[in-house]
Write a protein that holds these residues in place. Sequence first.
Motif, mmCIF file in Angstrom:
data_model
loop_
_atom_site.group_PDB
_atom_site.id
_atom_site.type_symbol
_atom_site.label_atom_id
_atom_site.label_comp_id
_atom_site.label_asym_id
_atom_site.label_seq_id
_atom_site.Cartn_x
_atom_site.Cartn_y
_atom_site.Cartn_z
ATOM 1 N N ARG A 139 4.020 36.382 50.319
ATOM 2 C CA ARG A 139 5.259 36.731 51.016
ATOM 3 C C ARG A 139 5.094 36.571 52.525
ATOM 4 O O ARG A 139 5.992 36.078 53.213
ATOM 5 C CB ARG A 139 5.657 38.163 50.670
ATOM 6 C CG ARG A 139 6.067 38.349 49.211
ATOM 7 C CD ARG A 139 6.347 39.798 48.888
ATOM 8 N NE ARG A 139 7.431 40.324 49.695
ATOM 9 C CZ ARG A 139 7.799 41.604 49.686
ATOM 10 N NH1 ARG A 139 7.153 42.472 48.929
ATOM 11 N NH2 ARG A 139 8.800 42.015 50.446
ATOM 12 N N GLN A 148 6.000 30.644 57.546
ATOM 13 C CA GLN A 148 6.524 29.282 57.451
ATOM 14 C C GLN A 148 7.987 29.233 57.873
ATOM 15 O O GLN A 148 8.431 28.284 58.527
ATOM 16 C CB GLN A 148 6.356 28.764 56.022
ATOM 17 C CG GLN A 148 4.909 28.501 55.632
ATOM 18 C CD GLN A 148 4.766 28.113 54.173
ATOM 19 O OE1 GLN A 148 5.697 28.270 53.378
ATOM 20 N NE2 GLN A 148 3.602 27.607 53.804
ATOM 21 N N HIS A 149 8.736 30.257 57.490
ATOM 22 C CA HIS A 149 10.152 30.314 57.869
ATOM 23 C C HIS A 149 10.301 30.429 59.381
ATOM 24 O O HIS A 149 11.131 29.746 59.995
ATOM 25 C CB HIS A 149 10.804 31.507 57.169
ATOM 26 C CG HIS A 149 12.290 31.568 57.346
ATOM 27 N ND1 HIS A 149 12.885 32.289 58.341
ATOM 28 C CD2 HIS A 149 13.296 30.973 56.651
ATOM 29 C CE1 HIS A 149 14.197 32.155 58.265
ATOM 30 N NE2 HIS A 149 14.470 31.364 57.246
ATOM 31 N N ASP A 180 15.614 31.366 50.706
ATOM 32 C CA ASP A 180 14.527 30.509 50.226
ATOM 33 C C ASP A 180 15.040 29.113 49.874
ATOM 34 O O ASP A 180 14.381 28.106 50.157
ATOM 35 C CB ASP A 180 13.866 31.144 49.003
ATOM 36 C CG ASP A 180 13.099 32.405 49.359
ATOM 37 O OD1 ASP A 180 12.880 33.233 48.461
ATOM 38 O OD2 ASP A 180 12.723 32.552 50.537
ATOM 39 N N LYS A 221 5.264 32.890 53.397
ATOM 40 C CA LYS A 221 6.632 32.374 53.418
ATOM 41 C C LYS A 221 7.350 32.772 54.708
ATOM 42 O O LYS A 221 8.079 31.969 55.300
ATOM 43 C CB LYS A 221 7.403 32.897 52.202
ATOM 44 C CG LYS A 221 6.989 32.259 50.884
ATOM 45 C CD LYS A 221 7.860 32.775 49.748
ATOM 46 C CE LYS A 221 7.480 32.114 48.431
ATOM 47 N NZ LYS A 221 8.332 32.619 47.310
#
Length: 269
Positions: A82, A88-89, A210, A85
């Motif tokens: 998590r 990366q976001h 996502d 992610k």
Amino acid sequence: MDLKQAGSSLDSLISSFNTRILDLQELVIGRNMYPATSVPDLSAVDTAVKAMEFQVQAIKDRLREETEAIPKAKKLIDMSLRQQKKLQHMLAHMPPRLLESVTVSNRNPSNCLMQESSNHDFHLGSLKLDEEPVALPKEKKGRGSAPLWYVTAEELDSLSSYMRGRLTLDKVNAAINDMAAYAETNAQLIAAPKKKLAEGSWEKALELRDIAMTEAVKGKHFFLESDIKGPALKLDNTGKAILTVLRHLGRISEARIGHHRVIILSKPQ
């Protein structure tokens, strides 16, 4: 029975008793032959058995510890994924100036460390790893209203009668209005903070975020097949025919992301 046969039977019986006595004597001798060395041997065997028992117990304890650690490891892996992610976001939506400065500092750390440290502290301090979706940058299309690329009469007439069927221009363009409304609703869910969302909308907002980060969808307006609920566009035969026409005319494209069928609004060429 004559005397000769009786004597032979007696001799056989005596011989049998003698053989049995010899066997018993050999057994007694074999048991008592090495009484002094048998005790140390048995002690050594007992010591070896106890050592093996200790090793087996240690293995059992280790297996129990590993079994108890598995749930913690799974939880740590889930948290790490998590976190990955989120990072990366944030990297994908990092302002261009900051991204360039980070790249330059990574290539020339000795030259850029002192110059960029204060600037990095300012920007990176504002990047919070919370649970709310990060708003899309201004240059992304998701911040504007969903586009309305209507179909013209010439485009509809250019289709084969088999593909066009009984569709009219009004039906097709009304469906485009619905699709823009679906996409606009999803864009608002992605950008909305958690405190402004209804109780059942937060999970969908995270799922839409996502999807919006995938290469096929990034920077574009989209909606899910499950969002199609009318009033003009429905998942009936007419609605499927409209989607086929719009796909052929380049107004939409589709992608399968996870278990969702994602429909992306596309600008006609």
